[in-house]
Design a protein around this motif. Structure first.
Motif, short mmCIF file in Angstrom:
data_model
loop_
_atom_site.label_atom_id
_atom_site.label_comp_id
_atom_site.label_asym_id
_atom_site.label_seq_id
_atom_site.Cartn_x
_atom_site.Cartn_y
_atom_site.Cartn_z
N ALA A 7 70.71 61.54 44.38
CA ALA A 7 69.27 61.75 44.15
C ALA A 7 68.72 62.94 44.90
O ALA A 7 67.79 63.61 44.43
CB ALA A 7 68.49 60.49 44.51
N ARG A 18 60.63 64.37 38.74
CA ARG A 18 61.91 64.08 39.40
C ARG A 18 62.04 62.58 39.68
O ARG A 18 63.06 61.96 39.37
CB ARG A 18 61.99 64.87 40.70
N ILE A 22 64.76 59.95 37.90
CA ILE A 22 65.70 59.16 38.69
C ILE A 22 65.51 57.67 38.39
O ILE A 22 66.49 56.93 38.24
CB ILE A 22 65.54 59.47 40.19
N VAL A 32 72.31 55.17 41.89
CA VAL A 32 71.53 56.21 42.58
C VAL A 32 71.78 56.08 44.08
O VAL A 32 71.58 55.03 44.67
CB VAL A 32 70.02 56.09 42.27
#
Length: 70
Positions: A7, A18, A22, A32
């Motif tokens: 990440a 962003r 994610i 992640v």
């Protein structure tokens, strides 16, 4: 097929984009984590001959990614 996402190694035009990207990747099954965790998993443990040099590289303080809220 499951993937792993560092990440702190991805970017987008805005922090909101962003974070949402994610979150979407995690929702569909991506693992992640951080690049530090990925690197340490690849090295394994302290018995690996490259453990100490790799450890020295990741000990440097990284800038805050702003992702602690995920």
């Amino acid at each position: 097929f499951l993937g792993t996402l560092g990440a702190d190694a991805v970017s987008s035009r805005t922090q909101t984009d962003r974070k949402l990207a994610i979150q979407r990747m995690a929702k569909i099954g991506a693992h992640v984590t951080t690049t530090e965790s990925i690197i340490l998993a690849l090295v394994g443990d302290a018995s690996h001959k490259q453990f100490k040099p790799v450890q020295q590289l990741i000990k440097e303080v990284s800038p805050d990614t702003g992702l602690s809220h995920l």
